[in-house]
Design a protein around this motif. Structure first.
Motif, PDB file in Angstrom:
ATOM      1  N   SER A  49     -50.926  39.914  17.959  1.00  8.12           N
ATOM      2  CA  SER A  49     -50.831  40.128  19.408  1.00  8.12           C
ATOM      3  C   SER A  49     -49.962  41.338  19.720  1.00  8.12           C
ATOM      4  O   SER A  49     -50.251  42.097  20.656  1.00  8.12           O
ATOM      5  N   TYR A 115     -60.432  37.926  17.617  1.00  2.29           N
ATOM      6  CA  TYR A 115     -59.418  38.113  18.655  1.00  2.29           C
ATOM      7  C   TYR A 115     -58.976  39.581  18.713  1.00  2.29           C
ATOM      8  O   TYR A 115     -58.886  40.164  19.804  1.00  2.29           O
ATOM      9  N   ASN A 119     -59.923  42.200  21.895  1.00  2.00           N
ATOM     10  CA  ASN A 119     -58.837  42.824  22.640  1.00  2.00           C
ATOM     11  C   ASN A 119     -58.802  44.337  22.464  1.00  2.00           C
ATOM     12  O   ASN A 119     -58.342  45.056  23.362  1.00  2.00           O
ATOM     13  N   GLY A 140     -58.794  34.639  24.455  1.00  2.00           N
ATOM     14  CA  GLY A 140     -57.570  34.746  23.656  1.00  2.00           C
ATOM     15  C   GLY A 140     -56.839  33.422  23.558  1.00  2.00           C
ATOM     16  O   GLY A 140     -56.356  33.041  22.476  1.00  2.00           O
ATOM     17  N   ILE A 143     -59.016  31.031  21.336  1.00  2.00           N
ATOM     18  CA  ILE A 143     -58.967  31.413  19.920  1.00  2.00           C
ATOM     19  C   ILE A 143     -57.642  30.999  19.301  1.00  2.00           C
ATOM     20  O   ILE A 143     -57.590  30.536  18.157  1.00  2.00           O
ATOM     21  N   ARG A 144     -56.554  31.161  20.040  1.00  3.29           N
ATOM     22  CA  ARG A 144     -55.253  30.725  19.538  1.00  3.29           C
ATOM     23  C   ARG A 144     -55.293  29.255  19.121  1.00  3.29           C
ATOM     24  O   ARG A 144     -54.855  28.877  18.031  1.00  3.29           O
TER      25      ARG A 144
END
Length: 287
Positions: A49, A115, A119, A140, A143-144
């Motif tokens: 991230s 992911y 992004n 997002g 997916i986390r």
């Protein structure tokens, strides 16, 4: 060092706790063979991230300089050079892949790369398309949760999956709504011109209502009660309602709508969140 930590958006790592959500809600958080992989997965996702935040800041540095808040970001303000930012992003990506490799699971790794890809697409242009931008933000969060569940071997309830999806749409729509109200147009974010405030308001109400319904159904579902050996999860519903009411009140006031900023700058919201976590621990791990 502080500039680099701000560039990495370390305070936004709180969102990555979703990686551990399935494990925590399973009642198996303290099983070493699950906790270790879960923590490594959490760290890997945090670093990935940060890579995305850095690339996004590099890409948006000119527009950020026109923004009343984002102009203070390390790259936009000139504290950190683009070259150094790229080196940091490459190093963080390498470490994240090593951590992910330790707990390697093919589908989970595919999700992590998905992911990253989504992004990157967001940073390089997809964020300028209405609905697409919000969908990527929501993906997002999902997916986390799924990534963490795969790494730790936990099955996610369909009701919980729907709860996170609906709540994520609410948060993403709220972020756009407040950006639009504060900025008034698309000089710093082109897609804002495509969203009427009335549309955002109605959509937020719809998604929040659905999130409440899905969460209540999760807490009452027979499969959930059998899996967690408890009938008491229903008692957390009022706390969830209080949290979302207070969050909504904050978003309706002067706020940029960023979920992390709203949470961290409101002591009452922090106390309510702590109360929810305490209730979940008592129900799942004590009683």
């Amino acid at each position: 060092m502080k500039s680099y930590l701000r560039l990495m958006r370390v305070h936004h790592y709180i969102k990555n706790l979703l990686v551990l959500a399935a494990l925590a809600c399973s009642g198996k958080l303290f099983e070493p063979d699950r906790t270790g992989p879960g923590l490594l997965a959490f760290l890997a996702f945090c670093l990935i991230s940060s890579v995305i935040y850095i690339i996004n800041d590099i890409q948006d540095r000119e527009k950020d300089r026109l923004h009343p808040v984002k102009c203070g970001r390390p790259i936009a303000s000139g504290e950190i050079s683009v070259r150094n930012a790229r080196i940091l992003a490459a190093a963080l990506f390498g470490i994240a892949m090593i951590l992910n490799g330790i707990v390697f699971q093919p589908l989970a790794t595919a999700l992590l790369l998905l992911y990253l890809g989504l992004n990157l697409g967001y940073s390089f242009g997809w964020k300028n398309y209405p609905i697409v931008d919000i969908t990527i933000l929501v993906s997002g969060f999902l997916i986390r949760m799924v990534y963490g569940a795969l790494i730790t071997g936990i099955q996610i309830s369909n009701w919980m999956y729907l709860t996170v999806m609906a709540l994520s749409f609410y948060l993403a729509l709220g972020k756009r709504r407040n950006e639009l109200r504060r900025m008034g147009g698309g000089e710093t974010r082109e897609v804002l011109n495509a969203y009427p405030v009335s549309f955002l308001d109605r959509s937020m109400s719809m998604c929040l209502t659905l999130a409440h319904v899905f969460y209540a159904l999760w807490s009452m579902d027979g499969t959930t009660r059998a899996a967690y050996h408890t009938d008491h999860l229903i008692f957390t519903v009022p706390i969830v309602l209080l949290i979302t009411l207070k969050y909504s009140l904050n978003v309706e006031r002067k706020s940029d709508g960023d979920p992390v900023e709203v949470l961290l700058h409101d002591p009452v919201l922090l106390v309510l969140t702590g109360l929810y976590l305490a209730a979940m621990i008592l129900i799942l791990y004590v009683f």
